[in-house]
Design an enzyme around this catalytic site. Sequence first.
Site, PDB file in Angstrom:
ATOM      1  N   ASN B  76       1.040  -1.029  -0.179  1.00  0.00           N
ATOM      2  CA  ASN B  76       0.041  -0.040   0.175  1.00  0.00           C
ATOM      3  C   ASN B  76       0.551   1.240  -0.051  1.00  0.00           C
ATOM      4  O   ASN B  76       1.890   1.321   0.858  1.00  0.00           O
ATOM      5  CB  ASN B  76      -0.836   0.126   1.180  1.00  0.00           C
ATOM      6  CG  ASN B  76      -2.211   0.945   1.070  1.00  0.00           C
ATOM      7  OD1 ASN B  76      -1.939   2.146   0.784  1.00  0.00           O
ATOM      8  ND2 ASN B  76      -3.217   0.572   1.443  1.00  0.00           N
ATOM      9  N   ASN B 152     -13.339  -4.237   0.939  1.00  0.00           N
ATOM     10  CA  ASN B 152     -14.295  -3.045   1.026  1.00  0.00           C
ATOM     11  C   ASN B 152     -14.929  -2.959  -0.345  1.00  0.00           C
ATOM     12  O   ASN B 152     -14.112  -2.335  -1.130  1.00  0.00           O
ATOM     13  CB  ASN B 152     -13.593  -1.743   1.608  1.00  0.00           C
ATOM     14  CG  ASN B 152     -13.312  -1.773   2.969  1.00  0.00           C
ATOM     15  OD1 ASN B 152     -13.824  -2.503   3.808  1.00  0.00           O
ATOM     16  ND2 ASN B 152     -12.294  -1.062   3.202  1.00  0.00           N
ATOM     17  N   HIS B 163     -11.735  -0.355  -8.989  1.00  0.00           N
ATOM     18  CA  HIS B 163     -11.279  -1.682  -9.405  1.00  0.00           C
ATOM     19  C   HIS B 163     -11.392  -2.752  -8.507  1.00  0.00           C
ATOM     20  O   HIS B 163     -11.002  -2.611  -7.186  1.00  0.00           O
ATOM     21  CB  HIS B 163      -9.858  -1.605  -9.712  1.00  0.00           C
ATOM     22  CG  HIS B 163      -9.338  -2.459 -10.610  1.00  0.00           C
ATOM     23  ND1 HIS B 163      -9.127  -2.303 -11.900  1.00  0.00           N
ATOM     24  CD2 HIS B 163      -8.536  -3.567 -10.310  1.00  0.00           C
ATOM     25  CE1 HIS B 163      -8.314  -3.377 -12.422  1.00  0.00           C
ATOM     26  NE2 HIS B 163      -8.360  -4.237 -11.506  1.00  0.00           N
ATOM     27  N   HIS B 165     -10.623  -5.051  -5.899  1.00  0.00           N
ATOM     28  CA  HIS B 165      -9.426  -5.509  -5.039  1.00  0.00           C
ATOM     29  C   HIS B 165     -10.001  -5.784  -3.638  1.00  0.00           C
ATOM     30  O   HIS B 165     -10.987  -5.391  -3.052  1.00  0.00           O
ATOM     31  CB  HIS B 165      -8.483  -4.332  -5.270  1.00  0.00           C
ATOM     32  CG  HIS B 165      -8.980  -3.012  -4.369  1.00  0.00           C
ATOM     33  ND1 HIS B 165     -10.115  -2.178  -5.047  1.00  0.00           N
ATOM     34  CD2 HIS B 165      -8.416  -2.564  -3.331  1.00  0.00           C
ATOM     35  CE1 HIS B 165     -10.170  -1.160  -4.099  1.00  0.00           C
ATOM     36  NE2 HIS B 165      -9.320  -1.392  -3.015  1.00  0.00           N
ATOM     37  N   MET B 316     -25.532   3.065  11.352  1.00  0.00           N
ATOM     38  CA  MET B 316     -25.291   2.513  12.444  1.00  0.00           C
ATOM     39  C   MET B 316     -24.841   3.678  13.235  1.00  0.00           C
ATOM     40  O   MET B 316     -23.741   4.320  13.272  1.00  0.00           O
ATOM     41  CB  MET B 316     -24.174   1.493  12.659  1.00  0.00           C
ATOM     42  CG  MET B 316     -24.575   0.094  12.076  1.00  0.00           C
ATOM     43  SD  MET B 316     -25.761  -0.791  13.148  1.00  0.00           S
ATOM     44  CE  MET B 316     -25.850  -2.343  12.005  1.00  0.00           C
ATOM     45  N   VAL B 317     -25.759   4.407  13.755  1.00  0.00           N
ATOM     46  CA  VAL B 317     -25.542   5.788  14.463  1.00  0.00           C
ATOM     47  C   VAL B 317     -26.125   5.868  15.870  1.00  0.00           C
ATOM     48  O   VAL B 317     -26.164   4.960  16.687  1.00  0.00           O
ATOM     49  CB  VAL B 317     -26.176   6.884  13.614  1.00  0.00           C
ATOM     50  CG1 VAL B 317     -25.195   6.889  12.258  1.00  0.00           C
ATOM     51  CG2 VAL B 317     -27.531   6.678  13.286  1.00  0.00           C
ATOM     52  N   PHE B 319     -28.285   5.521  18.596  1.00  0.00           N
ATOM     53  CA  PHE B 319     -28.315   4.822  19.712  1.00  0.00           C
ATOM     54  C   PHE B 319     -27.471   3.731  19.480  1.00  0.00           C
ATOM     55  O   PHE B 319     -26.900   2.951  20.249  1.00  0.00           O
ATOM     56  CB  PHE B 319     -29.784   4.037  19.457  1.00  0.00           C
ATOM     57  CG  PHE B 319     -30.213   3.091  20.643  1.00  0.00           C
ATOM     58  CD1 PHE B 319     -30.622   3.605  21.894  1.00  0.00           C
ATOM     59  CD2 PHE B 319     -30.217   1.590  20.309  1.00  0.00           C
ATOM     60  CE1 PHE B 319     -30.871   2.736  22.918  1.00  0.00           C
ATOM     61  CE2 PHE B 319     -30.473   0.754  21.196  1.00  0.00           C
ATOM     62  CZ  PHE B 319     -30.815   1.203  22.557  1.00  0.00           C
ATOM     63  N   GLU B 320     -27.105   3.123  18.285  1.00  0.00           N
ATOM     64  CA  GLU B 320     -26.031   2.345  18.212  1.00  0.00           C
ATOM     65  C   GLU B 320     -24.831   2.574  18.391  1.00  0.00           C
ATOM     66  O   GLU B 320     -23.997   1.702  19.278  1.00  0.00           O
ATOM     67  CB  GLU B 320     -25.924   1.707  16.595  1.00  0.00           C
ATOM     68  CG  GLU B 320     -27.317   1.024  15.918  1.00  0.00           C
ATOM     69  CD  GLU B 320     -28.482   1.942  15.624  1.00  0.00           C
ATOM     70  OE1 GLU B 320     -28.467   3.183  16.016  1.00  0.00           O
ATOM     71  OE2 GLU B 320     -29.468   1.571  15.011  1.00  0.00           O
TER      72      GLU B 320
END
Lengths: 350, 350
Positions: B76, B152, B163, B165, B316-317, B319-320
């Site tokens: 990387n 991801n 691309h 990966h 996922m905000v 309360f989460e």
Amino acid sequence: MQFVATEHQHRRLNPLTGTWVLVCPHRTQRPWSGQQEKAQKNELPDFDPTNPLCPGVTRPNGIETPAYESTYVFENDFPALVEQVPAPPNSDDPLFQVAPARGNCRVMCFHPKSNLTLPTMTAAEIVVVINEWINQFNELSSKYAWVQIFENKGAAMGCSNPHPHCQIWSCSFLPTEPQLKQERLRAYYATNDRPLLGDYVERELQRRERIVIENPDWLVVVPFWATWPFETMLISRNNNKRINDLTLDQRYNLAVTIKELTTKYDNLFQCSFPYSMGWHGAPTGPEHAHASSAHWTLHAIYYPPLLRSATVRKFMVGFELLAMAQRDLTPEQAAQRLREVDGTCHYLDK
Amino acid sequence: MQFVATEHQHRRLNPLTGTWVLVCPHRTQRPWSGQQEKAQKNELPDFDPTNPLCPGVTRPNGIETPAYESTYVFENDFPALVEQVPAPPNSDDPLFQVAPARGNCRVMCFHPKSNLTLPTMTAAEIVVVINEWINQFNELSSKYAWVQIFENKGAAMGCSNPHPHCQIWSCSFLPTEPQLKQERLRAYYATNDRPLLGDYVERELQRRERIVIENPDWLVVVPFWATWPFETMLISRNNNKRINDLTLDQRYNLAVTIKELTTKYDNLFQCSFPYSMGWHGAPTGPEHAHASSAHWTLHAIYYPPLLRSATVRKFMVGFELLAMAQRDLTPEQAAQRLREVDGTCHYLDK
Ligand SMILES: O=P(O)(O)O[C@H]1O[C@H](CO)[C@@H](O)[C@H](O)[C@H]1O
Ligand SMILES: O=P(O)(O)O[C@H]1O[C@H](CO)[C@@H](O)[C@H](O)[C@H]1O
């Protein structure tokens, strides 16, 4: 080579949860061709006849939102938690454990006008919000073990309605995060005979590396173990245990502190800064009414997603979901930027 | 009233982490006027001369990506973790704990063509990817305690380059999630003398409520404790401990399983379905080389964000983040939808 926190990756422990965060300075230098957020720009009209949170508008379920003039609280029309619900059957299997969950979900509008947010409201108007938080907390905490007051602000934080509002979800049980804190704060108190966050405030005041705002009642820091790029913690300096402990003076100073912090946030990238925030204090309800809360300190946490600009956020994905939290600048760097940005005059007023 | 999981909120325990998830069916019926994602539609050219991951293109640092023909792995250019880094000084203060973090970050292209994804590649091409995962794992696991292979996929999951990966981040330490699993899997094994996930696979095969795909080598389920709406777990049925244990047949069946699962995902909302996925298996490196791995079972986890459609995700905000994970449909409902959607023919080929 000597270790320099702004140059060398390392891990930091969150003593409130016992989990580590990986700090990788310099990652923000990589090129970004990923998703861009839409910058939120405070461009709403003050009244929108189609918005169910506006005074006088009829909600989808036929109930009319009254012509309220300050704050307005109502039961969530699509609650995640309700009070009357049968308990799931017990399971002996450790791999299929189910537990009951009763509760209540409310929505609280901060102001009748849609085009205001906490930083563009006056301190006096924010005091009204704080007083209503306390009213709600007084009522709900007599029944529920945990009353979670939280605000999702901005589309980037999943807020589905731009009218200024927060939510209050009450639970018959201690959720994961408060449960973890409960255990770790208690353990610290047992060893040190002092609340963890009380000690933490003292040391941050000595070290002076992560302070964003300080006044006699409140301290705002980017915590040493912050996960989100510009995460902050707003901590009571008066050994308050819960939000309904606050004196009138402390409430007023809280309003001023909230206004200053959220103004800094908006000014940082010249946008209506998205975040999720919420309050944590000693557990409540019949179960905890007689337990000691000496180990607790009232605090709010702000989790803002933006990283580089009004349009580039931090994604907590891949490595973060599968391995551990990871951040791209140091908490000290974030604190310095927030400390230096103007907290008195909102960019819209310049 | 009798308890019905698809109607009544309840909590479920994740035995791998010890945390609970709140299951609130029917929440998806609330109106959504929040953020909409851009639906990802596989509309790229197969070669983009400005994309540094394409064969023959020069990256910003001046290094040319070679004219590769299958997979291609490189270090990387903006690594979160590097090997040569000074260790932070020790701290005695429990509130300011720092620990060293050494590591390595690699990027692995799946295919020379930009407009392919795993579901639109052939099983034979996916076998090449799996073999390269194993090559990388063999090399990196001799040195590092944890080798996190993860993908991801899609802008909604913070992927900054379209691309096809994945990434491989290796760590000199066990990150939070693997560390938690290590402890809990070990404890279960100590009590039951069987690996937790081995028992789990058996019981899912009996209950048949959460199965998405099954074949002799692999089981895909929406776990009983799933957090993300269409989260799945792809579990080895052969008591494999790490990805480099796989036989040639198991690799081929894995390729077929990955193709089927990701085709189902794409077909669910007729889009290139975003997710973060990654592999978990027994820890590695000199530290763990001689420790027992009997409590581990190799598995992959898929965390996809979409909830209602190609454009409406789960946030996922509030309360989460502040209280606990919360989901808006039951794992059984998600499993049924994934089981019923076609996994053999991709919607683009119809
Ligand atoms: O390395 P990338 O693809 O630029 O970055 C992506 O994956 C990383 C690892 O999960 C995350 O830390 C980043 O927030 C995300 O945008
Ligand atoms: O209740 P809202 O605002 O529609 O929904 C928002 O907040 C909830 C509580 O944090 C989350 O579960 C939802 O994912 C989010 O979109």
